[in-house]
Scaffold this motif. Structure first.
Motif, PDB file in Angstrom:
ATOM      1  N   LEU A  41      16.968   7.594 -25.509  1.00 24.64           N
ATOM      2  CA  LEU A  41      16.268   8.557 -26.522  1.00 24.64           C
ATOM      3  C   LEU A  41      16.450   7.483 -27.952  1.00 24.64           C
ATOM      4  CD1 LEU A  41      17.627  11.887 -25.564  1.00 24.64           C
ATOM      5  CD2 LEU A  41      15.359  11.126 -25.144  1.00 24.64           C
ATOM      6  N   ARG A  42      15.269   7.739 -28.505  1.00 22.45           N
ATOM      7  CA  ARG A  42      15.425   6.928 -29.902  1.00 22.45           C
ATOM      8  C   ARG A  42      14.829   7.957 -30.970  1.00 22.45           C
ATOM      9  NH1 ARG A  42      17.837   3.920 -27.418  1.00 22.45           N
ATOM     10  NH2 ARG A  42      17.910   1.521 -27.332  1.00 22.45           N
ATOM     11  N   SER A  43      15.420   8.304 -31.918  1.00 22.16           N
ATOM     12  CA  SER A  43      15.214   9.242 -33.003  1.00 22.16           C
ATOM     13  C   SER A  43      14.448  10.598 -32.217  1.00 22.16           C
ATOM     14  CB  SER A  43      13.941   8.835 -33.877  1.00 22.16           C
ATOM     15  OG  SER A  43      14.455   7.624 -34.338  1.00 22.16           O
ATOM     16  N   ASN A  44      15.433  11.073 -31.244  1.00 19.17           N
ATOM     17  CA  ASN A  44      15.046  12.216 -30.471  1.00 19.17           C
ATOM     18  C   ASN A  44      13.999  12.058 -29.576  1.00 19.17           C
ATOM     19  OD1 ASN A  44      17.505  13.551 -31.445  1.00 19.17           O
ATOM     20  ND2 ASN A  44      16.249  13.976 -33.488  1.00 19.17           N
ATOM     21  N   ALA A  45      13.264  11.239 -29.312  1.00 22.70           N
ATOM     22  CA  ALA A  45      12.214  10.933 -28.731  1.00 22.70           C
ATOM     23  C   ALA A  45      12.404   9.815 -27.452  1.00 22.70           C
ATOM     24  CB  ALA A  45      10.782  10.383 -29.263  1.00 22.70           C
ATOM     25  N   PRO A  46      11.879  10.069 -26.186  1.00 24.30           N
ATOM     26  CA  PRO A  46      12.300   9.172 -25.045  1.00 24.30           C
ATOM     27  C   PRO A  46      11.534   7.848 -25.229  1.00 24.30           C
ATOM     28  CG  PRO A  46      10.565  10.710 -24.466  1.00 24.30           C
ATOM     29  CD  PRO A  46      11.198  11.332 -25.871  1.00 24.30           C
ATOM     30  N   SER A  47      12.212   6.825 -25.312  1.00 17.69           N
ATOM     31  CA  SER A  47      11.753   5.517 -25.414  1.00 17.69           C
ATOM     32  C   SER A  47      11.759   4.417 -24.018  1.00 17.69           C
ATOM     33  CB  SER A  47      12.297   4.496 -26.530  1.00 17.69           C
ATOM     34  OG  SER A  47      13.941   4.399 -25.922  1.00 17.69           O
ATOM     35  N   ALA A  48      12.687   5.191 -23.158  1.00 17.96           N
ATOM     36  CA  ALA A  48      12.601   4.715 -21.822  1.00 17.96           C
ATOM     37  C   ALA A  48      13.339   5.546 -20.857  1.00 17.96           C
ATOM     38  CB  ALA A  48      13.446   3.269 -21.799  1.00 17.96           C
ATOM     39  N   ALA A  49      12.605   5.387 -19.545  1.00 13.64           N
ATOM     40  CA  ALA A  49      12.998   6.673 -18.479  1.00 13.64           C
ATOM     41  C   ALA A  49      12.642   5.881 -17.250  1.00 13.64           C
ATOM     42  CB  ALA A  49      12.721   7.925 -18.990  1.00 13.64           C
ATOM     43  N   ASN A  50      13.570   6.100 -16.276  1.00 17.48           N
ATOM     44  CA  ASN A  50      13.257   6.120 -14.842  1.00 17.48           C
ATOM     45  C   ASN A  50      14.106   7.214 -13.892  1.00 17.48           C
ATOM     46  OD1 ASN A  50      12.674   5.232 -12.067  1.00 17.48           O
ATOM     47  ND2 ASN A  50      13.506   3.200 -12.457  1.00 17.48           N
ATOM     48  N   LEU A  51      13.336   8.335 -13.880  1.00 25.44           N
ATOM     49  CA  LEU A  51      13.809   9.554 -13.112  1.00 25.44           C
ATOM     50  C   LEU A  51      13.175   9.815 -11.920  1.00 25.44           C
ATOM     51  CD1 LEU A  51      14.503  11.698 -16.606  1.00 25.44           C
ATOM     52  CD2 LEU A  51      16.321  10.598 -15.236  1.00 25.44           C
ATOM     53  N   GLU A  52      14.052  10.388 -10.857  1.00 24.57           N
ATOM     54  CA  GLU A  52      13.489  10.879  -9.778  1.00 24.57           C
ATOM     55  C   GLU A  52      13.921  12.493  -9.902  1.00 24.57           C
ATOM     56  OE1 GLU A  52      12.702   9.765  -6.384  1.00 24.57           O
ATOM     57  OE2 GLU A  52      12.400   7.573  -6.852  1.00 24.57           O
ATOM     58  N   VAL A  53      12.875  13.272  -9.830  1.00 24.68           N
ATOM     59  CA  VAL A  53      13.140  14.925  -9.843  1.00 24.68           C
ATOM     60  C   VAL A  53      12.720  15.386  -8.739  1.00 24.68           C
ATOM     61  CG1 VAL A  53      13.210  14.811 -12.441  1.00 24.68           C
ATOM     62  CG2 VAL A  53      11.136  15.130 -11.222  1.00 24.68           C
ATOM     63  N   ALA A  54      13.553  16.568  -8.366  1.00 22.96           N
ATOM     64  CA  ALA A  54      13.007  17.523  -7.372  1.00 22.96           C
ATOM     65  C   ALA A  54      13.656  18.774  -7.619  1.00 22.96           C
ATOM     66  CB  ALA A  54      13.788  16.906  -5.768  1.00 22.96           C
ATOM     67  N   VAL A  55      12.824  19.899  -7.731  1.00 20.17           N
ATOM     68  CA  VAL A  55      12.986  21.133  -7.922  1.00 20.17           C
ATOM     69  C   VAL A  55      12.800  22.077  -6.925  1.00 20.17           C
ATOM     70  CG1 VAL A  55      12.726  23.135  -9.675  1.00 20.17           C
ATOM     71  CG2 VAL A  55      12.653  20.759 -10.406  1.00 20.17           C
ATOM     72  N   THR A  56      13.801  22.793  -6.332  1.00 19.49           N
ATOM     73  CA  THR A  56      13.562  23.644  -5.145  1.00 19.49           C
ATOM     74  C   THR A  56      13.920  25.148  -5.616  1.00 19.49           C
ATOM     75  OG1 THR A  56      15.646  22.941  -4.262  1.00 19.49           O
ATOM     76  CG2 THR A  56      13.801  21.960  -3.712  1.00 19.49           C
ATOM     77  N   ARG A  57      14.029  26.147  -4.675  1.00 20.21           N
ATOM     78  CA  ARG A  57      14.240  27.592  -5.174  1.00 20.21           C
ATOM     79  C   ARG A  57      15.679  27.507  -5.711  1.00 20.21           C
ATOM     80  NH1 ARG A  57      14.455  32.503  -0.843  1.00 20.21           N
ATOM     81  NH2 ARG A  57      14.985  34.228  -2.365  1.00 20.21           N
ATOM     82  N   GLY A  58      15.754  28.322  -6.831  1.00 25.71           N
ATOM     83  CA  GLY A  58      16.991  28.393  -7.392  1.00 25.71           C
ATOM     84  C   GLY A  58      16.783  28.864  -8.838  1.00 25.71           C
ATOM     85  N   ALA A  59      17.410  28.320  -9.996  1.00 19.22           N
ATOM     86  CA  ALA A  59      17.079  28.733 -11.222  1.00 19.22           C
ATOM     87  C   ALA A  59      15.898  28.570 -11.904  1.00 19.22           C
ATOM     88  CB  ALA A  59      18.256  28.093 -12.150  1.00 19.22           C
ATOM     89  N   VAL A  60      15.092  27.741 -11.275  1.00 20.91           N
ATOM     90  CA  VAL A  60      13.689  27.387 -11.842  1.00 20.91           C
ATOM     91  C   VAL A  60      12.517  28.182 -11.355  1.00 20.91           C
ATOM     92  CG1 VAL A  60      11.944  25.797 -12.766  1.00 20.91           C
ATOM     93  CG2 VAL A  60      14.531  25.417 -13.099  1.00 20.91           C
ATOM     94  N   LEU A  61      12.717  27.971  -9.931  1.00 21.25           N
ATOM     95  CA  LEU A  61      11.780  28.474  -8.773  1.00 21.25           C
ATOM     96  C   LEU A  61      12.214  29.673  -8.187  1.00 21.25           C
ATOM     97  CD1 LEU A  61      10.270  25.235  -7.810  1.00 21.25           C
ATOM     98  CD2 LEU A  61       9.211  26.421  -9.595  1.00 21.25           C
ATOM     99  N   ASP A  62      11.425  30.668  -7.683  1.00 20.08           N
ATOM    100  CA  ASP A  62      11.748  31.497  -6.797  1.00 20.08           C
ATOM    101  C   ASP A  62      11.378  31.069  -5.305  1.00 20.08           C
ATOM    102  OD1 ASP A  62      12.922  33.621  -7.701  1.00 20.08           O
ATOM    103  OD2 ASP A  62      11.286  34.937  -7.859  1.00 20.08           O
ATOM    104  N   ALA A  63      10.393  30.092  -5.081  1.00 24.41           N
ATOM    105  CA  ALA A  63      10.015  29.819  -4.214  1.00 24.41           C
ATOM    106  C   ALA A  63       9.226  28.339  -4.274  1.00 24.41           C
ATOM    107  CB  ALA A  63       9.042  30.326  -3.204  1.00 24.41           C
ATOM    108  N   GLY A  64       9.134  27.313  -3.075  1.00 25.19           N
ATOM    109  CA  GLY A  64       8.669  26.368  -3.130  1.00 25.19           C
ATOM    110  C   GLY A  64       9.297  24.935  -3.729  1.00 25.19           C
ATOM    111  N   ARG A  65       8.393  23.989  -3.993  1.00 20.30           N
ATOM    112  CA  ARG A  65       9.230  22.688  -4.486  1.00 20.30           C
ATOM    113  C   ARG A  65       8.222  22.032  -5.653  1.00 20.30           C
ATOM    114  NH1 ARG A  65      12.672  18.965  -2.276  1.00 20.30           N
ATOM    115  NH2 ARG A  65      11.922  16.619  -2.572  1.00 20.30           N
ATOM    116  N   VAL A  66       8.830  21.378  -6.488  1.00 17.85           N
ATOM    117  CA  VAL A  66       8.256  20.456  -7.368  1.00 17.85           C
ATOM    118  C   VAL A  66       8.909  18.985  -7.371  1.00 17.85           C
ATOM    119  CG1 VAL A  66       7.516  19.782  -9.706  1.00 17.85           C
ATOM    120  CG2 VAL A  66       7.477  22.237  -9.023  1.00 17.85           C
ATOM    121  N   SER A  67       8.327  17.867  -7.052  1.00 16.20           N
ATOM    122  CA  SER A  67       9.192  16.772  -6.949  1.00 16.20           C
ATOM    123  C   SER A  67       8.139  15.702  -7.511  1.00 16.20           C
ATOM    124  CB  SER A  67       9.302  16.324  -5.511  1.00 16.20           C
ATOM    125  OG  SER A  67       8.143  16.298  -4.758  1.00 16.20           O
ATOM    126  N   GLY A  68       8.688  14.430  -7.863  1.00 20.39           N
ATOM    127  CA  GLY A  68       8.133  13.507  -8.487  1.00 20.39           C
ATOM    128  C   GLY A  68       8.950  12.285  -9.215  1.00 20.39           C
TER     129      GLY A  68
END
Length: 957
Positions: free
Chosen positions: A264-291
């Motif tokens: 992060l630079r000045s509160n804005a992203p300047s570089a990132a390399n992230l793998e994310v996967a969201v399943t049932r839990g705090a964010v989702l009641d069902a299903g999956r978000v990944s990428g």
């Protein structure tokens, strides 16, 4: 006030030490006095006090004063100096809200230290505040080496943006290294961390800081528990100039997993390399978000690559399920083109049904804020929407704006232009010829509307003009459509509404309402003042069905001529009304229970505190009637009572049961708002269709759901949160006349029951006694013992059975005993004289022993025994009998006499007809008239015997 003043009196001793005899300093908000002396043995002392009375001048937000006493001493030359400090604050603040809360208005600092040969040793330094306590001890060596130990404790809550740390917190740590390159290792134990949607408990945080030439760096690790299982996070961090870099990032909490690096630079992203996967839990009641999310530095600015896939996802509390969706973006972060497509299903009165979305646009950095464009199309149910031109949205800066042009497949159009800024508000929306099916697929008709909101500063004005044309429930006749007009005007602190509606069937309704409003153009806000007075009036007369179908509909329908007129007062939080209402020729139908009220008539008047129903009546179309009167309070803590009188009224009329009752019932609402239904009803007649827990021949199995469709839960009605509903205390009695038929049962019952509990959780108790009846088992008729009884309960597992059915044949008496519960009935067979089950059934079915049966008769016997054992086998004959709607179906004969098929049915309670086909004797018909329990007349026609009349008589001795 005045210029600062200082005076000093001192001298240098022969051994090189400095003797300070007196020191005085005074200035704006500062006063310091100190004195010193030399002892006989050469020791030096120096002590004093200081007062800072104007901290507000030191920095913005600071306040209060500090008083301090201090002293220093050296016993002789070459010995260490010892120091002590005692400082206290009064109405103290330094301008950092969270730190000021912890320190309070009277913090205290005590410290003891010694110094010699450039070595500083802090024996103890303690800071005590209103909600915290911290202590440090250690040594600063002559070469700059650091060896310090830190302990602290504090009372929450602590807030950092959207995160709140509640309860008690404590920690320890160490500061090591050198002044040039210090290292800090800190440990904190936190009782609760309130992360949005993911509260954490018993958190353990470890922080390590290490100063390097290119900036501070270190490691952070967190472990905790949550409602979704263990939560873990860690990362290595570095603080380059103006930014933050995270490497080795790993997060696993509440169904969210992320791994990679972020800069992060000045509160804005300047570089990132992230793998994310969201399943049932705090964010989702069902299903999956990944990428993946990738941002890379480039000469012209950061380049972004985004690829997210969504599968059967649903947010908590949402009725929208995304079956499949994909969001991709590739390009410079300053102007990022994206493509989105997806489909799913949603439920609700507005916007329900299957939907899909497909489009593209650009997300750009507008400095300040961002702009986003979108062009594409979408579908909702069978309705289409598409952008006429690219939609434009601006957000994240001092100005927010939107320009939207949408066209519907039915020819309708939506135009929106809006702008919100620090100066004011300007919103214009135009709806032209839009089909109501876009709002709700169960509606037909069209609407045109114009909404304008404009203002500057605290002043916001607006107008609304909306027109309905042919509004009706889908499938209703066009002549029942409602034409209406709604006008609204927002001016200052009031919102005025005028409504008029008519239709071809004579409905005429109009009304006006003036509501107190709280409106502002900058910042934009429109709200109704719920506690302030409102006023209005209304008039409606004519056929009410078109309006009921439009607003409510579903399994219920209401029709009739209604007239009501009155005024509205009070406030939105405590409304009141005064006027009168009457209904003539009304009809109400409930498809769920089969309840049907006809010739409904009602007269009443209402005042500011209640509704008085002076007359209400209706009939069920089958000779029954209901009437009532009472008072319904409109006061929040008022009491209400309504009394109903039923006479042969059909309460239930559906596929499961029909029931008519007479009696009195009362509905009361106490001052605490609780509603109670009491009464005593006599069941005149009830016909109930028997529903067995498990169909014949079907084995009950335990089921574990896998791959449950995520939209299945969407189709279920959401909990309304209305508590337990009405309290119940109703007695139900019937000396006879409750008929239970089906699945071999043909019985008449007497009922003595009571319903308590609530409408949400009713509790049924009492008994049902058999008056008379029969049970068809294995194709033969058994007569119930009048002593048979069923002990009632709301829970099928608690309904206890004690039934006995008897069949008298010339050679023996057979009894079927049904015990256990309605959920798991136990059927046993006994006989007089006592015989095994197969022999009893053989005698009952065929009049001879099992060893004399033909192969087909033996198969029937095996099927009957299987059914007796609990329905675990395949009851072929029983299923064929049920399919043919016969009371008896039997296969007989053998190789010598030929195969016969017999089917019988009771024409009346005591007359039985049986037809037989096949066999060597040909077809025949037999009629049995059971005159009494011990006397029957049998007539047989056909076959080689031509005709025969017989009398069967049996008497037990």
């Amino acid at each position: 006030g005045g210029a600062p003043k200082a005076s000093f009196d001192g001298s240098r001793l022969a051994d090189g030490r400095l003797l300070m005899r007196e020191l005085k300093v005074s200035g704006a908000g500062l006063k310091l006095e100190a004195t010193g002396s030399r002892g006989l043995l050469g020791g030096l002392t120096f002590k004093g006090k200081a007062a800072v009375s104007n901290l507000a001048a030191a920095r913005a937000g600071a306040a209060g004063s500090v008083d301090a006493n201090w002293s220093a001493a050296q016993t002789k030359a070459g010995q260490p100096w010892t120091f002590s400090l005692d400082a206290r604050g009064d109405r103290f603040a330094i301008g950092y809200p969270e730190l000021d809360r912890l320190l309070g208005g009277k913090p205290q600092l005590k410290a003891d230290a010694s110094f010699k040969d450039r070595r500083l040793a802090i024996g103890s330094a303690q800071l005590t505040g209103a909600a915290m306590r911290a202590s440090i001890a250690g040594i600063l060596a002559a070469d700059g080496g650091l060896t310090f130990k830190l302990d602290w404790s504090a009372e929450g809550p602590f807030r950092a943006g959207p995160v709140e740390i509640a309860g008690k917190a404590k920690g320890s740590g160490a500061i090591t290294g050198t002044l040039a390159q210090p290292r800090a290792d800190l440990i904190a134990d936190l009782a609760e961390i309130d992360v949005p949607r993911l509260p954490l408990k018993d958190a353990h945080l470890t922080l390590s800081f290490l100063q390097k030439p290119d900036g501070s760096s270190g490691m952070a690790a967190l472990t905790a528990t949550s409602g979704f299982g263990p939560a873990r996070a860690r990362a290595d961090f570095r603080f380059p100039a103006g930014g933050l870099e995270l490497t080795g990032l790993s997060v696993d909490a509440g169904g969210v997993k992320a791994a990679g690096s972020l800069s992060l630079r000045s509160n804005a992203p300047s570089a990132a390399n992230l793998e994310v996967a969201v399943t049932r839990g705090a964010v989702l009641d069902a299903g999956r978000v990944s990428g993946t999310v990738k941002i890379a530095d480039a000469a012209g600015g950061p380049l972004t690559g985004l690829n997210l896939a969504v599968e059967n996802a649903r947010l908590p509390g949402s009725t929208v399920t995304i079956h499949s969706a994909r969001l991709t973006a590739d390009g410079p972060l300053a102007r990022l083109p994206y493509v989105i497509r997806g489909d799913g299903v949603s439920e609700g009165a507005i916007g329900g049904g299957k939907w899909s979305l497909e489009g593209r646009g650009v997300l750009a950095d507008a400095k300040p804020g961002y702009t986003a464009s979108f062009e594409g199309l979408g579908k909702l149910g069978g309705r289409d929407l598409h952008t006429v031109e690219a939609a434009q949205v601006r957000f994240g800066g001092p100005e927010q704006s939107a320009r939207l042009r949408l066209a519907a497949s039915d020819g309708g159009r939506i135009d929106l232009d809006g702008r919100l800024s620090n100066a004011g508000t300007d919103i214009r929306t135009q709806v032209t010829g839009l089909g109501l099916g876009l709002v709700d697929e169960d509606l037909a008709g069209r609407t045109d509307a114009t909404l304008v909101l404009q203002g500057r500063g605290s002043r916001l004005d607006g107008t609304l003009e909306a027109k309905l044309s042919g509004a009706r429930a889908r499938g209703s006749a066009a002549a029942s459509g409602i034409d209406g007009r709604l006008s609204g005007k927002l001016s200052g602190d009031s919102l005025s509404l005028t409504l008029a509606a008519t239709n071809a069937q004579g409905l005429n309704a109009n009304g006006t309402l003036v509501l107190p409003a709280e409106a502002s153009a900058a910042p934009f806000r429109v709200a109704i003042a719920r506690e302030q007075p409102m006023r209005g009036q209304f008039l409606a007369e004519g056929e009410v069905r078109p309006l009921f179908d439009l607003l409510i509909g579903g399994e219920r329908s209401l029709s009739g001529k209604v007239r009501t007129e009155g005024t509205i007062g009070g406030s939105l939080a405590h409304p009141s009304a005064a006027g009168a209402i009457s209904v003539e020729g009304g009809r109400f139908d409930d498809g769920l229970t089969g309840l049907s009220l006809r010739d409904v008539a009602l007269k009443g008047d209402f005042t500011q505190d209640g509704v008085n129903i002076t007359q209400s009546s209706g009939v069920d179309g089958r000779g029954g009637s209901v009437s009532g009167s009472g008072r319904i309070s409109l006061v929040r803590e008022g009491a209400s009572s309504f009394r109903l009188a039923l006479k042969g009224f059909r309460l239930i009329d559906n596929d499961i049961a029909t029931a008519s009752a007479s009696g009195q019932a009362t509905i009361d609402r106490a001052a605490d708002g609780k509603v109670r239904l009491t009464g005593a009803l006599s069941i005149d007649r009830a016909d109930v269709a028997a529903r067995l827990p498990t169909p014949s021949g079907v084995v009950a199995m335990e089921v574990v759901e896998k791959n449950r469709p995520p939209d299945l839960a969407v189709s279920l009605p959401p909990s309304r949160g209305q508590g337990d509903g009405w309290a119940l205390d109703v007695s139900l009695k019937a000396p006879r006349g409750v008929y239970l038929k089906g699945h071999g049962l043909d019985t008449e019952l007497a009922l003595d029951a009571r319903v308590r509990g609530t409408t949400a959780h009713p509790e049924l108790s009492g008994t049902a006694h058999v008056v008379r009846g029969d049970y068809d088992f294995a194709g033969k008729r058994f007569e119930f013992d009048p002593q048979s009884v069923v002990y009632l309960s709301t829970d099928a597992a608690a309904v206890r059975l004690d039934l006995t059915a008897t069949r008298d044949d010339p050679t023996l008496t057979a009894e079927v005993h049904i015990r256990g519960t309605a959920q798991r009935p136990e059927i046993t067979l006994t006989s007089t004289p006592s015989l095994p089950n197969d022999e009893v059934l053989s005698q009952v079915l065929f009049g001879r022993t099992a060893s004399q049966l033909s192969p087909l008769e033996a198969a029937q016997l095996a099927s009957a025994i299987s059914g007796l054992a609990g329905g675990g086998g395949l009851d072929v004959v029983g299923n064929l009998r049920t399919f043919a709607r016969l009371d008896r179906l039997a296969l007989g004969g053998g190789d010598a006499s030929g195969v016969t098929v017999s089917g019988g049915k009771y024409l009346t309670e005591n007359v039985y007809l049986e037809l037989t086909g096949g066999g060597r004797e040909g077809p025949s018909a037999q009629v049995e008239w059971r005159v009494k329990r011990t006397l029957s007349i049998i007539s047989r026609l056909g076959g080689q015997d031509a005709g025969r009349l017989a009398i069967r008589w049996r008497r037990d001795y």
